[in-house]
Scaffold this active site. Structure first.
Site, PDB file in Angstrom:
ATOM      1  N   LYS B  81       0.853  -1.193   0.000  1.00 18.59           N
ATOM      2  CA  LYS B  81       0.000   0.000   0.000  1.00 18.59           C
ATOM      3  C   LYS B  81       0.889   1.243   0.000  1.00 18.59           C
ATOM      4  CE  LYS B  81      -3.990   1.504   2.792  1.00 18.59           C
ATOM      5  NZ  LYS B  81      -4.798   1.179   3.993  1.00 18.59           N
ATOM      6  N   SER B 156      -9.457   0.351   2.898  1.00 14.02           N
ATOM      7  CA  SER B 156      -8.702   1.247   2.036  1.00 14.02           C
ATOM      8  C   SER B 156      -7.505   0.595   1.339  1.00 14.02           C
ATOM      9  CB  SER B 156      -8.197   2.440   2.846  1.00 14.02           C
ATOM     10  OG  SER B 156      -7.306   1.997   3.872  1.00 14.02           O
ATOM     11  N   SER B 180      -9.784  -1.871   6.942  1.00 11.21           N
ATOM     12  CA  SER B 180      -9.085  -1.618   5.673  1.00 11.21           C
ATOM     13  C   SER B 180      -8.169  -2.727   5.177  1.00 11.21           C
ATOM     14  CB  SER B 180      -8.286  -0.319   5.770  1.00 11.21           C
ATOM     15  OG  SER B 180      -9.152   0.783   5.773  1.00 11.21           O
TER      16      SER B 180
END
Lengths: 72, 470
Positions: B81, B156, B180
């Protein structure tokens, strides 16, 4: 009976304390959201004691932590 | 050969490299070629660092020839990420505002993966500032679900779910503040761990909500997840919230049994609005656990909706502080979704925020007493429906945002408030071919038990071996 959070309060709070200019429509939405969150905390806060502090949470997590031993 | 390589699991490919059955360069090249093939369909990468990765792979192979093995991830390509800092390298955090941000520190988790021999393949798409459970991104383009690109990835950690699910890398670091890691893991058909708060250092990552942020891996198998977690967990003086406790050998702990394990199934909240597909897959997975010797215990759990609202109070208050300067000076540089999620935090009184923090110990104690004196783990759906389409979860106005967030994160966010661990595990597919997942939640620092139970489940099922046709 306490009053609910109003759009006027959100707009005044935004402009006077947070330097934020909030439009009337958005202030309506925010008033509902702030009321929802604030009420949830205020209702739950009946549990609190004057000796409480945020660090108690981490202490409890550690105390309640268990090494991997369940299961056979 | 390259197709076979990308379909191996992280631990399989690490072992193959260690035994010199395949080189890190071959593996890394296979991942790069596959990533380049799927990227136009999925948009899961923000940057693919092909040349640097191949250079690192070459060095890994040379080291192995000299008899030097860095660690249990030697030569394995991973992608993360885009909020894991590397000194001097751009970390966009999925935002327009930090498009050119070059932090001057490197995250502890990144350092530990590198020390274990992992290769940095690239930075993955994510929701702007890790603040959107759909995974959508207006600045870098929406990331797409590998099982059906019209559907959301969950967020996310959208790129992490999408890239690992698509077999474009063997594992990925995500972060979980309200779901997330677990949401994209569930939506994309991979394993994802939200660890106990304090198990893994948060140093050198983008903050979303300091009190609830956790670093967690997304992988294809539970064994992979156990290996990555062992590498990155443990005390870190640079993150004072990180527990100073020994880290178990999670992979070794997989070998136990779960006979007599008490698995709790909540009778309230977690199945509200669940689709028939989800109910069916949950029942099937519980039947597998029962056959493994576990006891299924139905019980009511302390009101998760209350935990949800307290969690939201904390995260919105902290996010308003983190983003205050930018929201005042350049609100136009935020997406509607993310700005709308942060704004309420400016109007929550400091006393309310502190009460929400002080309540955590009380509510954790209540939850432990009501649940974990009766059962060892809880089993619930991660989401009550398969991943909706991107169009269905795109807010048209600021007033739509709260509803979208509540619908998607209702089963994940309460756990973040309590700081407890939760593991998302693939449990099959919906009628329209989208992944469905359960989560196992446990006592603080009980990750070894969650891994063991989920690993045994994966030995009896093959959902984790299904790959999307891309």
């Amino acid at each position: 009976m306490p009053g609910k959070v109003t759009a006027e309060l959100v707009r005044d709070h935004g402009s006077q304390l947070q330097r934020l200019d909030i439009g009337p429509r958005r202030a309506d939405e925010l008033a509902i959201e702030v009321e929802r969150l604030n009420s949830a905390v205020t209702d739950a806060a009946q549990r609190l004691d004057f000796n409480d502090e945020p660090a108690k949470f981490s202490a409890l997590l550690l105390a309640a932590g268990q090494p991997a031993k369940a299961g056979k | 050969m390259s197709t076979e390589l990308v379909h191996m699991s992280l631990t399989e490919v690490a072992d193959a490299i260690r035994k010199k059955k395949v080189s890190s360069v071959e593996v890394t090249r296979a991942c790069i070629e596959h990533a380049e093939r799927v990227q136009p369909k999925l948009n899961c990468f923000i940057s693919l660092e092909a040349d640097e990765a191949l250079q690192a792979a070459k060095k890994a192979d040379q080291a192995l020839k000299r008899g030097v093995r860095a660690g249990p991830l030697h030569g394995v390509p991973l992608a993360h990420k885009d909020m894991y800092y590397r000194a001097g390298k751009v970390s966009t955090c999925g935002s327009k505002i930090l498009r050119d941000y070059r932090p001057n520190v490197t995250g502890t988790a990144v350092e530990r993966l590198a020390a274990a021999g992992a290769i940095w393949l690239g930075s993955l798409n994510m929701a702007e500032f890790a603040a959107n459970p759909t995974g959508h991104n207006d600045h870098w383009g929406h990331c797409r679900n590998p099982w059906n690109p019209a559907h959301m990835t969950g967020g996310s950690s959208s790129g992490s779910g999408s890239a690992v699910g698509a077999r474009a890398c063997y594992g990925s670091l995500g972060s979980d503040t309200g779901g997330s890691v677990r949401l994209p893991a569930a939506a994309c058909g991979v394993v994802g761990l939200k660890p106990t708060y304090g198990l893994i250092s948060r140093y050198g990552i983008l903050p979303r909500s300091w009190s609830q942020d956790t670093v967690g891996p997304l992988t294809r198998t539970v064994r992979d997840c156990a290996r990555m977690t062992r590498v990155i967990a443990g005390a870190d003086p640079r993150d004072p919230t990180c527990a100073n406790a020994p880290v178990p050998n999670y992979e070794k702990e997989l070998e136990g049994r779960i006979k007599g394990l008490k698995i709790g199934v909540p009778t309230n909240h977690y199945y509200d609005g669940a689709t028939d597909d989800v109910r069916k897959r949950m029942a099937e997975s519980l039947a597998v656990f029962k056959a493994l010797g576990a006891r299924i215990v139905e019980l009511a759990v302390p009101d998760p909706q209350e935990l949800f609202l307290l969690s939201a109070t904390v995260s919105q208050s902290e996010a308003a502080v983190i983003h205050g300067k930018w929201i005042r000076e350049r609100p136009q540089d935020y997406s509607l979704f993310v700005r709308s999620r942060i704004e309420a935090g400016f109007h929550i009184p400091a006393t309310t925020y502190l009460e929400a923090l002080n309540l955590r110990a009380h509510l954790l104690a209540e939850f432990m007493a009501a649940v974990y004196t009766k059962v060892d783990v809880l089993h619930t759906p991660v989401m009550v429906m398969p991943a909706p389409t991107i169009a269905e979860t795109e807010p048209k106005a600021s007033g739509d945002v709260t509803g979208v967030v509540s619908r998607i994160t209702r089963n994940t966010r309460p756990t973040n408030y309590l700081g407890l661990p939760a593991l998302s595990v693939p449990a099959g597919f919906s009628g329209n071919g989208l992944p469905i997942a359960f989560q196992l939640m446990g006592r603080p620092f009980s990750e070894a038990l969650l891994f063991r139970a989920a690993h045994l489940y994966q030995q009896e099922t093959d959902w984790h071996t299904h790959a999307p046709n891309l």
